[in-house]
Scaffold this motif. Structure first.
Motif, PDB file in Angstrom:
ATOM      1  N   LEU A   6       0.842  -1.187   0.000  1.00 33.01           N
ATOM      2  CA  LEU A   6       0.000   0.000   0.000  1.00 33.01           C
ATOM      3  C   LEU A   6       0.880   1.240   0.000  1.00 33.01           C
ATOM      4  CD1 LEU A   6      -2.495  -1.149   2.775  1.00 33.01           C
ATOM      5  CD2 LEU A   6      -2.685  -1.474   0.308  1.00 33.01           C
ATOM      6  N   GLY A   7       0.520   2.240  -0.795  1.00 34.26           N
ATOM      7  CA  GLY A   7       1.330   3.444  -0.873  1.00 34.26           C
ATOM      8  C   GLY A   7       0.481   4.691  -0.970  1.00 34.26           C
ATOM      9  N   LEU A   8       1.045   5.810  -0.520  1.00 31.18           N
ATOM     10  CA  LEU A   8       0.353   7.093  -0.509  1.00 31.18           C
ATOM     11  C   LEU A   8       1.395   8.189  -0.678  1.00 31.18           C
ATOM     12  CD1 LEU A   8      -2.157   8.946   0.291  1.00 31.18           C
ATOM     13  CD2 LEU A   8      -1.273   8.759   2.607  1.00 31.18           C
ATOM     14  N   GLN A   9       1.056   9.223  -1.445  1.00 35.53           N
ATOM     15  CA  GLN A   9       1.929  10.384  -1.581  1.00 35.53           C
ATOM     16  C   GLN A   9       1.179  11.616  -1.112  1.00 35.53           C
ATOM     17  OE1 GLN A   9       3.037  12.521  -5.419  1.00 35.53           O
ATOM     18  NE2 GLN A   9       4.882  11.301  -5.006  1.00 35.53           N
ATOM     19  N   LEU A  10       1.769  12.362  -0.175  1.00 35.93           N
ATOM     20  CA  LEU A  10       1.228  13.645   0.253  1.00 35.93           C
ATOM     21  C   LEU A  10       2.106  14.717  -0.372  1.00 35.93           C
ATOM     22  CD1 LEU A  10       0.497  12.992   4.032  1.00 35.93           C
ATOM     23  CD2 LEU A  10      -1.113  12.975   2.131  1.00 35.93           C
ATOM     24  N   ALA A  11       1.482  15.714  -1.008  1.00 35.58           N
ATOM     25  CA  ALA A  11       2.263  16.715  -1.725  1.00 35.58           C
ATOM     26  C   ALA A  11       1.578  18.064  -1.738  1.00 35.58           C
ATOM     27  CB  ALA A  11       2.480  16.238  -3.159  1.00 35.58           C
ATOM     28  N   ASN A  12       2.388  19.111  -1.847  1.00 39.93           N
ATOM     29  CA  ASN A  12       1.911  20.453  -2.144  1.00 39.93           C
ATOM     30  C   ASN A  12       3.100  21.315  -2.551  1.00 39.93           C
ATOM     31  OD1 ASN A  12       3.078  20.892   0.380  1.00 39.93           O
ATOM     32  ND2 ASN A  12       1.515  22.323   1.043  1.00 39.93           N
ATOM     33  N   GLY A  14       4.901  21.501  -5.082  1.00 41.06           N
ATOM     34  CA  GLY A  14       6.017  20.812  -5.719  1.00 41.06           C
ATOM     35  C   GLY A  14       6.832  19.930  -4.803  1.00 41.06           C
ATOM     36  N   ASN A  15       6.493  19.878  -3.529  1.00 45.73           N
ATOM     37  CA  ASN A  15       7.185  19.016  -2.572  1.00 45.73           C
ATOM     38  C   ASN A  15       6.304  17.826  -2.251  1.00 45.73           C
ATOM     39  OD1 ASN A  15       9.469  20.827  -2.071  1.00 45.73           O
ATOM     40  ND2 ASN A  15       7.909  22.152  -1.182  1.00 45.73           N
ATOM     41  N   PHE A  16       6.914  16.696  -1.940  1.00 44.46           N
ATOM     42  CA  PHE A  16       6.113  15.515  -1.635  1.00 44.46           C
ATOM     43  C   PHE A  16       6.866  14.578  -0.702  1.00 44.46           C
ATOM     44  CE2 PHE A  16       8.682  14.411  -5.269  1.00 44.46           C
ATOM     45  CZ  PHE A  16       9.113  13.127  -4.991  1.00 44.46           C
ATOM     46  N   THR A  17       6.093  13.726  -0.047  1.00 40.58           N
ATOM     47  CA  THR A  17       6.626  12.630   0.757  1.00 40.58           C
ATOM     48  C   THR A  17       5.807  11.395   0.445  1.00 40.58           C
ATOM     49  OG1 THR A  17       7.323  14.095   2.536  1.00 40.58           O
ATOM     50  CG2 THR A  17       7.050  11.781   3.099  1.00 40.58           C
ATOM     51  N   ASN A  18       6.495  10.292   0.216  1.00 47.46           N
ATOM     52  CA  ASN A  18       5.834   9.017  -0.045  1.00 47.46           C
ATOM     53  C   ASN A  18       5.785   8.200   1.236  1.00 47.46           C
ATOM     54  OD1 ASN A  18       5.496   9.421  -2.843  1.00 47.46           O
ATOM     55  ND2 ASN A  18       7.615   8.891  -3.184  1.00 47.46           N
ATOM     56  N   TYR A  19       4.674   7.544   1.453  1.00 48.21           N
ATOM     57  CA  TYR A  19       4.493   6.641   2.590  1.00 48.21           C
ATOM     58  C   TYR A  19       4.145   5.279   2.019  1.00 48.21           C
ATOM     59  CZ  TYR A  19       4.174  11.029   5.081  1.00 48.21           C
ATOM     60  OH  TYR A  19       4.453  12.271   5.577  1.00 48.21           O
ATOM     61  N   SER A  64       2.707  13.820   9.951  1.00 49.06           N
ATOM     62  CA  SER A  64       3.106  15.129  10.466  1.00 49.06           C
ATOM     63  C   SER A  64       4.581  15.409  10.209  1.00 49.06           C
ATOM     64  CB  SER A  64       2.813  15.217  11.965  1.00 49.06           C
ATOM     65  OG  SER A  64       3.647  14.337  12.688  1.00 49.06           O
ATOM     66  N   ALA A  65       5.360  14.405   9.858  1.00 49.01           N
ATOM     67  CA  ALA A  65       6.777  14.615   9.574  1.00 49.01           C
ATOM     68  C   ALA A  65       6.973  15.401   8.284  1.00 49.01           C
ATOM     69  CB  ALA A  65       7.487  13.271   9.482  1.00 49.01           C
ATOM     70  N   TYR A  66       5.946  15.492   7.449  1.00 50.82           N
ATOM     71  CA  TYR A  66       6.042  16.233   6.199  1.00 50.82           C
ATOM     72  C   TYR A  66       5.855  17.714   6.494  1.00 50.82           C
ATOM     73  CZ  TYR A  66       5.172  17.727   1.419  1.00 50.82           C
ATOM     74  OH  TYR A  66       5.234  18.374   0.220  1.00 50.82           O
ATOM     75  N   ALA A  67       6.947  18.459   6.553  1.00 50.36           N
ATOM     76  CA  ALA A  67       6.938  19.850   7.007  1.00 50.36           C
ATOM     77  C   ALA A  67       6.185  20.793   6.077  1.00 50.36           C
ATOM     78  CB  ALA A  67       8.372  20.338   7.186  1.00 50.36           C
ATOM     79  N   ASN A  68       6.054  20.474   4.803  1.00 48.36           N
ATOM     80  CA  ASN A  68       5.423  21.384   3.850  1.00 48.36           C
ATOM     81  C   ASN A  68       3.924  21.175   3.716  1.00 48.36           C
ATOM     82  OD1 ASN A  68       7.773  22.781   3.014  1.00 48.36           O
ATOM     83  ND2 ASN A  68       8.400  20.933   1.963  1.00 48.36           N
ATOM     84  N   LEU A  69       3.346  20.363   4.567  1.00 48.76           N
ATOM     85  CA  LEU A  69       1.917  20.097   4.491  1.00 48.76           C
ATOM     86  C   LEU A  69       1.261  20.474   5.808  1.00 48.76           C
ATOM     87  CD1 LEU A  69      -0.374  18.779   2.783  1.00 48.76           C
ATOM     88  CD2 LEU A  69       0.091  16.704   4.047  1.00 48.76           C
ATOM     89  N   THR A  70       0.263  21.346   5.759  1.00 44.03           N
ATOM     90  CA  THR A  70      -0.443  21.757   6.969  1.00 44.03           C
ATOM     91  C   THR A  70      -1.701  20.920   7.079  1.00 44.03           C
ATOM     92  OG1 THR A  70       0.421  23.968   6.639  1.00 44.03           O
ATOM     93  CG2 THR A  70      -1.354  23.736   8.228  1.00 44.03           C
ATOM     94  N   LEU A  71      -1.601  19.797   7.774  1.00 46.59           N
ATOM     95  CA  LEU A  71      -2.725  18.871   7.848  1.00 46.59           C
ATOM     96  C   LEU A  71      -3.916  19.434   8.590  1.00 46.59           C
ATOM     97  CD1 LEU A  71      -0.987  15.479   8.601  1.00 46.59           C
ATOM     98  CD2 LEU A  71      -2.153  16.141   6.520  1.00 46.59           C
ATOM     99  N   ASN A  72      -3.676  20.227   9.599  1.00 39.27           N
ATOM    100  CA  ASN A  72      -4.763  20.604  10.498  1.00 39.27           C
ATOM    101  C   ASN A  72      -5.276  22.024  10.296  1.00 39.27           C
ATOM    102  OD1 ASN A  72      -4.655  18.086  11.756  1.00 39.27           O
ATOM    103  ND2 ASN A  72      -2.880  18.744  12.922  1.00 39.27           N
TER     104      ASN A  72
END
Length: 86
Positions: A6-12, A14-19, A64-72
């Motif tokens: 299973l995989g997921l990419q969070l991005a915004n 131009g930056n991204f993190t894959n999980y 939350s380790a992805y610094a360029n994404l404001t989840l909340n």
């Protein structure tokens, strides 16, 4: 999916993190329900993302380790399979 897991990419912006989960999707020629949830109402620090396979939770991750994404943040959309324009 990534290498049958299973995989997921969070991005915004131009930056991204894959999980990627440690769970493999069975290669048994059957359909499988794959899902992921991200809890945007609590501060992370521990897992607040959960992987599901066939309705059963099979692992967690901490986005939350992805610094360029404001989840909340109020007003920040969570888009699936899309990119916000403008």
């Amino acid at each position: 999916m990534y290498n049958d897991r299973l995989g997921l990419q969070l991005a915004n912006n131009g930056n991204f993190t894959n999980y990627v989960s440690t769970t493999a999707v069975p290669a048994d020629n059957n359909w499988h329900l794959v899902a992921v949830t991200v809890d945007r109402t609590t501060s992370c620090g521990t897992a607040c993302g959960t992987w599901y396979l066939d309705g059963t939770a099979v692992g967690t991750f901490d986005p939350s380790a992805y610094a360029n994404l404001t989840l909340n943040s109020v007003g920040i959309p969570l888009l699936i399979g899309a990119q916000e324009t403008g």
